[in-house]
Design a protein around this motif. Structure first.
Motif, PDB file in Angstrom:
ATOM      1  N   LYS A  43       3.494   7.564  16.456  1.00 30.04           N
ATOM      2  CA  LYS A  43       2.032   7.800  16.146  1.00 30.04           C
ATOM      3  C   LYS A  43       1.955   7.170  14.587  1.00 30.04           C
ATOM      4  CE  LYS A  43       1.994  12.315  16.727  1.00 30.04           C
ATOM      5  NZ  LYS A  43       3.013  12.396  17.813  1.00 30.04           N
ATOM      6  N   SER A  44       0.865   6.223  14.350  1.00 35.75           N
ATOM      7  CA  SER A  44       0.664   5.646  12.844  1.00 35.75           C
ATOM      8  C   SER A  44       0.591   6.947  11.767  1.00 35.75           C
ATOM      9  CB  SER A  44      -0.279   4.529  12.924  1.00 35.75           C
ATOM     10  OG  SER A  44      -0.351   3.928  11.804  1.00 35.75           O
ATOM     11  N   LEU A  45       1.317   7.046  10.987  1.00 37.72           N
ATOM     12  CA  LEU A  45       1.241   8.091  10.114  1.00 37.72           C
ATOM     13  C   LEU A  45       0.602   7.744   8.551  1.00 37.72           C
ATOM     14  CD1 LEU A  45       4.522  10.074  11.124  1.00 37.72           C
ATOM     15  CD2 LEU A  45       2.469  10.282  11.811  1.00 37.72           C
ATOM     16  N   ASN A  46       0.539   6.398   8.558  1.00 34.06           N
ATOM     17  CA  ASN A  46       0.069   5.843   6.963  1.00 34.06           C
ATOM     18  C   ASN A  46      -1.603   6.270   6.969  1.00 34.06           C
ATOM     19  OD1 ASN A  46       2.439   4.252   7.522  1.00 34.06           O
ATOM     20  ND2 ASN A  46       2.158   4.168   5.628  1.00 34.06           N
ATOM     21  N   ILE A  47      -1.751   6.749   5.946  1.00 27.44           N
ATOM     22  CA  ILE A  47      -3.445   7.144   5.511  1.00 27.44           C
ATOM     23  C   ILE A  47      -3.750   5.681   5.398  1.00 27.44           C
ATOM     24  CG2 ILE A  47      -5.148   8.103   4.057  1.00 27.44           C
ATOM     25  CD1 ILE A  47      -3.239  10.536   4.021  1.00 27.44           C
ATOM     26  N   PRO A  48      -4.844   5.033   5.916  1.00 20.95           N
ATOM     27  CA  PRO A  48      -5.239   3.820   5.466  1.00 20.95           C
ATOM     28  C   PRO A  48      -6.145   3.642   4.374  1.00 20.95           C
ATOM     29  CG  PRO A  48      -6.549   4.315   7.458  1.00 20.95           C
ATOM     30  CD  PRO A  48      -5.488   5.729   7.024  1.00 20.95           C
ATOM     31  N   TYR A  49      -5.768   3.325   3.319  1.00 21.96           N
ATOM     32  CA  TYR A  49      -6.565   3.125   1.866  1.00 21.96           C
ATOM     33  C   TYR A  49      -7.199   1.831   1.924  1.00 21.96           C
ATOM     34  CZ  TYR A  49      -4.541   7.440   0.273  1.00 21.96           C
ATOM     35  OH  TYR A  49      -4.026   8.740  -0.145  1.00 21.96           O
ATOM     36  N   LYS A  92       7.807  15.240   8.837  1.00 22.98           N
ATOM     37  CA  LYS A  92       8.439  14.820   7.412  1.00 22.98           C
ATOM     38  C   LYS A  92       7.933  13.678   6.887  1.00 22.98           C
ATOM     39  CE  LYS A  92      12.907  15.420   7.287  1.00 22.98           C
ATOM     40  NZ  LYS A  92      14.393  15.340   7.965  1.00 22.98           N
ATOM     41  N   HIS A  93       8.003  12.755   7.964  1.00 22.46           N
ATOM     42  CA  HIS A  93       7.801  11.293   7.539  1.00 22.46           C
ATOM     43  C   HIS A  93       6.403  11.244   7.099  1.00 22.46           C
ATOM     44  CE1 HIS A  93       8.469   7.065   7.409  1.00 22.46           C
ATOM     45  NE2 HIS A  93       7.667   6.741   8.211  1.00 22.46           N
ATOM     46  N   PHE A  94       5.189  11.944   7.681  1.00 19.24           N
ATOM     47  CA  PHE A  94       4.082  12.023   7.058  1.00 19.24           C
ATOM     48  C   PHE A  94       3.936  12.520   5.505  1.00 19.24           C
ATOM     49  CE2 PHE A  94      -0.237  13.807   6.237  1.00 19.24           C
ATOM     50  CZ  PHE A  94      -1.048  12.919   6.877  1.00 19.24           C
ATOM     51  N   LEU A  95       4.602  13.674   5.323  1.00 20.64           N
ATOM     52  CA  LEU A  95       4.664  14.013   3.945  1.00 20.64           C
ATOM     53  C   LEU A  95       5.049  13.274   3.041  1.00 20.64           C
ATOM     54  CD1 LEU A  95       6.005  17.703   4.598  1.00 20.64           C
ATOM     55  CD2 LEU A  95       3.686  16.988   4.090  1.00 20.64           C
ATOM     56  N   GLU A  96       6.248  12.338   3.254  1.00 28.16           N
ATOM     57  CA  GLU A  96       6.766  11.406   2.494  1.00 28.16           C
ATOM     58  C   GLU A  96       5.948  10.369   2.254  1.00 28.16           C
ATOM     59  OE1 GLU A  96      11.519  12.432   2.849  1.00 28.16           O
ATOM     60  OE2 GLU A  96      10.782  11.150   4.341  1.00 28.16           O
ATOM     61  N   LEU A  97       5.441   9.755   3.345  1.00 28.55           N
ATOM     62  CA  LEU A  97       4.551   8.466   3.189  1.00 28.55           C
ATOM     63  C   LEU A  97       3.208   8.682   2.484  1.00 28.55           C
ATOM     64  CD1 LEU A  97       4.270   7.200   6.979  1.00 28.55           C
ATOM     65  CD2 LEU A  97       5.245   5.848   5.044  1.00 28.55           C
ATOM     66  N   ASN A  98       2.665   9.926   2.626  1.00 31.32           N
ATOM     67  CA  ASN A  98       1.379  10.101   1.976  1.00 31.32           C
ATOM     68  C   ASN A  98       1.256  11.139   0.776  1.00 31.32           C
ATOM     69  OD1 ASN A  98      -0.127   8.589   4.169  1.00 31.32           O
ATOM     70  ND2 ASN A  98       0.958  10.034   5.639  1.00 31.32           N
ATOM     71  N   TYR A  99       2.226  11.966   0.669  1.00 32.49           N
ATOM     72  CA  TYR A  99       2.049  12.753  -0.300  1.00 32.49           C
ATOM     73  C   TYR A  99       2.924  12.897  -1.465  1.00 32.49           C
ATOM     74  CZ  TYR A  99      -1.276  15.017   2.872  1.00 32.49           C
ATOM     75  OH  TYR A  99      -2.628  15.238   3.802  1.00 32.49           O
ATOM     76  N   ASN A 100       3.819  11.823  -1.518  1.00 31.37           N
ATOM     77  CA  ASN A 100       4.685  11.470  -2.608  1.00 31.37           C
ATOM     78  C   ASN A 100       5.713  12.623  -2.697  1.00 31.37           C
ATOM     79  OD1 ASN A 100       5.493  10.039  -4.841  1.00 31.37           O
ATOM     80  ND2 ASN A 100       4.563  11.345  -6.239  1.00 31.37           N
TER      81      ASN A 100
END
Length: 991
Positions: free
Chosen positions: A395-401, A792-800
């Motif tokens: 799944k693509s986990l990056n929030i697209p800004y 885990k990856h979602f937390l690290e990618l998007n929430y610093n």
């Protein structure tokens, strides 16, 4: 010969149905059917498989001459088509231009409306004009027969999927276009399905001028949920290192062929009994190349594929389960396999999609991290990344800004840029770290950049509004405690700050604000589970305003709602370390074990009042803490009005005597802590598959730096850690399109029912889609599909956050007997008072609760209950709120003895709320099916019954089977729980 190594697209079928009455001669005396022996077994072969071939005339004769009612196993069994030598589909050597149909009618289960003789006769008569032949089941209510479909005679056993799709579409055509008011049994649409004949009370006849059904079928490429074309290897190869791959290496294709009834002709050539030519095919490199369409449509068979298709009937799960029992397990691909995959991507090609699939396929058993790295390193652009993620089942986990802004320390540095960007877009969200002054920037500098404009700032908590008012005296603030004069000032003041509830009142009356800033805007999606009505009212009126949302945890679905996402980052970013510990034990034991090693002050987030109370009890019993050293925080009115909470909101500080804070989710919403001495900040998750915003929000409460403070996140891990490729944006748009289509065809808000198929909550009163409610549903589904590694990856990618997993964690035996005994005694006290002092309890509840809906629903009697009653209700507020709310729901469903559902009268304690919820939801589902009042109700009743019918046709079923059957109903409501579905099935299966 075809290149067996090539990649080919997976084919689906698109079917359209028509019918006509053109002149034709229905042949009555040509054999089309096979009467088979019910007791024949393909493995034992102890009797003659085919008794005789039947024509339409002889089939009719067999039907009309049945003398007595027989059991299913002793009934006349018919297969369409001519069979010889066996009764499996492989032995059908000639098709028939007919399709059997079946309409089951059972009380409380299938087509219940056809138990009414009038409606049953209406359907039967219509079908007599349409079909070649129609007859009744043994019950006299069920209806079966034969349709005339000339083209279907050309479909062979190797096209079973095609046959099934065509049959389904014909049945759907009967129901929708020809208006046959019945649900058809899907099993009869299979290529090979036994049709049993029953004794008739009247002589049946042949309709020599039936409808002639015609279909157009086209092959289309199968697409994934993300819209990506799906491929396979022509040779049906297994994934590198997979169980099926290992099986292929362990088992000779020669052995597999002999085990599956092939006859060896020479060293390489074999023949299957169904093949009419001299040979079925030949062996090359442990692969069988099939040349016989009589045997199968598949051209290439590995050993695994032979057993899978011939012995396991395409049941992949059953085959894999058996192999796992023999010691097989998946193996991760080696570095060499990754190197080969990269080399594949460097080759020149005209079809990049196929090339990416070919490179990714051998890597499916790689670790999550390795697959993500491979995709990110090799995708040339964002479009290709979608392909890589789909084929690697990621799944693509990056929030697209949409825009990024850099600051040194505070958001105020970029406020002008933010306002200018917001002027170009009516909906904007500003994401920035906690402590960067998001709200403060607007309070201080908005007038500087927009001197003639008016601003409304909305906050989720009264405490936040009051805290801000104490710092910024010039603003007008609105809470539930505000005076009429405050509301008058808010109509003209340049800057107003209000709670969501009070702000809505002004927005709904078209108060002329130029900008609406929403603090903690993520709540408009994530808080739907407990603030649905408030959020629905607010978001309905936001449509006409220029909205700027503020958050540290953007939900990616805001993008689908139409917001532009702005990411404001510091030049120097320091990630926050989180120690992740997997522990599926009950939260009380986790907390007690953790507290054994705490050296300083500690704050523990456990989103359960009962656990918080039990934890305090255990700690006092152990002597670990004194009573005044433990503080429990939750959303109860007396706690939020108490001195401890007021000190936290006013000074961002707890009383120094407090050594342990046990809090629910209350603390997540914008509160700040600026206090040293806390060594442990602990988040204990109480749910599986949680949404992630709360994790970041909780660990962001501390605004002061303290090198001695550590963060701990206790996570619950499910057994199934399978990766699934799923696109939430695609799901959102698809569901919204469905909802819009429904709103055009029926009044989607005309129902008051609460069944699991109901979608009223996804609409506003004007029948437009409530995007925020839909985003909550889709977000919940998205995070529910995440594995631990993805989470885990979602937390690290998007929430610093920097998530550090503790692999050395040891679970100790923790004794919680004391609190368990205390909880049991308290439950008995709750039950006793609910049953014996109900009026006094309700009067106390009226005074203590801060929920307006509950207050409105209580007929306050003014009994002035004793202090111990008030204390009991206050200490167990949620329990009594639930008892009262559940009582009302059950009474609306017609239940008179509600306490028999809410209270265990044998053990004298309340029944677990989860079980009560299941009972209520089952009754709500049954109420829709038994008492539909509107078009929406009837539509949802049909979906529920179709689901039940499909499952009850299965011999046995798994959790996956239930959800697959439910998803077929195209219900756009939130995915129900497994227990909601199984309760529904169990209710009907026992009748």
């Amino acid at each position: 010969m075809d290149d067996i190594n090539k990649v080919v697209p997976i084919i689906d079928y698109k079917v359209s149905i028509t019918h006509h009455f053109d002149n034709f001669n229905l042949v009555l005396d040509t054999p089309y059917f096979s009467e088979i022996n019910n007791y024949y077994s393909e493995t034992e072969k102890q009797c003659v498989p085919v008794k005789q071939h039947l024509t339409l005339n002889s089939l009719l004769e067999r039907l009309n001459t049945i003398k007595q009612r027989l059991s299913k196993n002793n009934s006349i069994a018919i297969l369409k088509g001519l069979y010889k030598g066996g009764t499996s589909g492989a032995y059908c050597y000639q098709g028939a231009p007919f399709l059997f149909f079946d309409i089951d009618v059972e009380k409380d289960k299938k087509n219940t409306h056809l138990l009414d003789p009038f409606y049953n006769a209406e359907v039967f008569t219509k079908l007599q004009a349409i079909a070649v032949m129609v007859w009744r089941s043994n019950s006299g209510n069920g209806i079966a027969g034969v349709l005339y479909v000339p083209q279907i005679a050309d479909i062979k056993n190797n096209e079973t999927k095609k046959h099934l799709v065509i049959g389904k579409e014909i049945c759907n055509y009967l129901k929708t276009t020809l208006e046959i008011n019945a649900d058809f049994d899907n099993a009869q649409n299979k290529f090979r399905q036994v049709r049993y004949l029953a004794k008739q009370t009247e002589t049946r006849t042949i309709n020599t001028k039936p409808y002639v059904f015609k279909y157009d079928v086209s092959e289309v490429y199968k697409k994934s949920q993300t819209g990506v074309t799906q491929f396979r290897f022509f040779d049906n190869r297994a994934v590198n290192g997979s169980i099926s791959d290992q099986f292929n290496k362990d088992v000779s294709i020669h052995t597999a062929l002999i085990d599956n009834e092939f006859i060896k002709l020479n060293d390489t050539r074999y023949k299957h009994p169904t093949t009419t030519s001299k040979s079925s095919g030949s062996v090359i490199d442990n692969v069988f190349l099939n040349a016989s369409t009589s045997f199968s449509q598949y051209k290439v068979f590995t050993p695994f594929w032979l057993y899978y298709t011939q012995q396991y009937g395409y049941d992949f799960k059953a085959f894999i389960t058996d192999l796992k029992a023999k010691g097989y397990k998946d193996i991760e691909p080696s570095k060499e396999v990754f190197k080969q995959a990269k080399n594949t991507l460097h080759k020149k090609t005209k079809d990049r999609d196929k090339q990416i699939f070919e490179a990714c396929y051998p890597l499916l058993n790689a670790t999550y991290k390795d697959k993500v790295n491979f995709a990110n390193e090799n995708a040339k652009n964002d479009d290709e990344k979608i392909l890589f993620y789909d084929y690697l089942k990621l799944k693509s986990l990056n929030i697209p800004y949409d825009k990024a802004l850099i600051i040194k320390k505070y958001v105020s540095e970029q406020l002008k840029e933010v306002l200018d960007y917001a002027d170009l877009n009516t909906k904007t969200i500003l994401t920035a770290e906690t402590g960067t002054g998001k709200t403060t920037a607007f309070l201080k500098d908005f007038i500087k950049y927009r001197p003639t404009k008016r601003l409304l700032i909305l906050a989720p908590l009264t405490a936040i509004v009051e805290q801000t008012k104490s710092e910024f005296k010039n603003i007008v603030s609105l809470t539930g405690n505000s005076t009429p004069e405050d509301h008058i000032k808010a109509k003209t003041a340049p800057c107003v700050m209000a709670t969501y509830e009070q702000g809505y009142k002004h927005l709904n009356r078209s108060n002329t604000f130029d900008y609406v800033v929403i603090d903690e805007i993520h709540n408009l999606i994530t808080a739907h589970s407990y603030k649905r009505d408030t959020i629905k009212k607010l978001t309905r009126v936001l449509k006409s305003y220029n909205v700027i949302g503020l958050t540290g945890t953007t939900n990616l679905l805001f993008k689908s709602i139409g917001y532009k996402l702005v990411n404001v980052q510091k030049e120097i970013i320091e990630k926050v370390n989180i120690n992740l510990i997997v522990d599926n034990r009950e939260p009380l034991k986790i907390a007690l074990q953790h507290l054994q090693k705490v050296k300083g002050k500690c704050i523990i987030r456990i989103n359960s009042r009962n656990v918080a109370t039990a934890l305090k009890h255990e700690l006092l019993e152990l002597g670990s803490y004194k009573k005044d050293e433990i503080l429990i925080l939750n959303s109860d009115a007396h706690i939020k009005k108490g001195n401890d909470f007021k000190q936290l909101t006013d000074r961002s500080h707890f009383n120094e005597t407090i050594k342990l804070v046990i809090t629910t989710a209350l603390i997540d919403e914008g509160l700040s802590i600026k206090q040293s001495g806390f060594s442990d900040v602990v988040f204990i998750e109480t749910e599986y598959k949680p949404m992630p915003e709360a994790v970041k929000q909780f660990f962001a409460r501390f605004r002061n730096t303290d090198t001695n403070r550590k963060n701990y996140f206790y996570y619950k891990e499910t057994k199934d850690q399978s990766l699934i490729s799923w696109n939430p944006f695609f799901a959102f748009n698809q569901t919204k399109d469905n909802l819009i289509a429904d709103a055009k065809s029926i009044d989607v808000t005309d129902t008051e029912q609460k069944d699991i198929a109901n979608t009223k909550y996804l609409y506003y009163e004007d029948k437009t889609v409530n995007d925020y409610a839909l985003a909550f549903d889709v977000s919940s589904s998205f995070f529910n599909m995440m594995t631990k590694q993805e989470y885990k990856h979602f937390l690290e990618l998007n929430y610093n956050l920097n998530v550090l997993e503790n692999d050395n964690y040891f679970k100790k035996d923790i004794d919680t007997t004391s609190s368990k005994d205390q909880r049991e005694q308290n439950k008995m006290l709750i039950a006793y008072n609910w049953l014996n002092q109900n009026d006094a309890i309700l009067d106390a509840l009226y005074v203590v609760t801060d929920k307006l809906e509950i207050k409105k629903s209580i007929a306050y009697m003014g009994l002035n209950p004793a202090d111990e009653v008030y204390n009991l209700v206050s200490d167990n507020l949620q329990a009594f709120e639930n008892l009262h709310t559940n009582t009302q729901q059950l009474e609306r469903l017609g239940v008179t003895d509600t306490n028999s559902i809410l209270i265990d009268l044998v053990k004298n304690k309340p029944i677990d709320q989860r079980n009560v919820n299941r009972t209520i939801k089952l009754k709500q589902n049954l109420d829709t099916m038994n008492n539909p009042k509107t078009k929406t109700d009837h539509k949802n009743k049909t979906k529920l019954l179709n689901f039940i019918n499909e499952v009850l046709q299965m011999d046995n079923y798994t959790k996956t089977d239930l959800f697959r059957a439910w998803n077929k109903q195209r219900c756009d409501s939130k995915k129900p729980s497994y227990y909601n579905l199984i309760d529904l099935i169990n209710h009907y299966s026992k009748w």
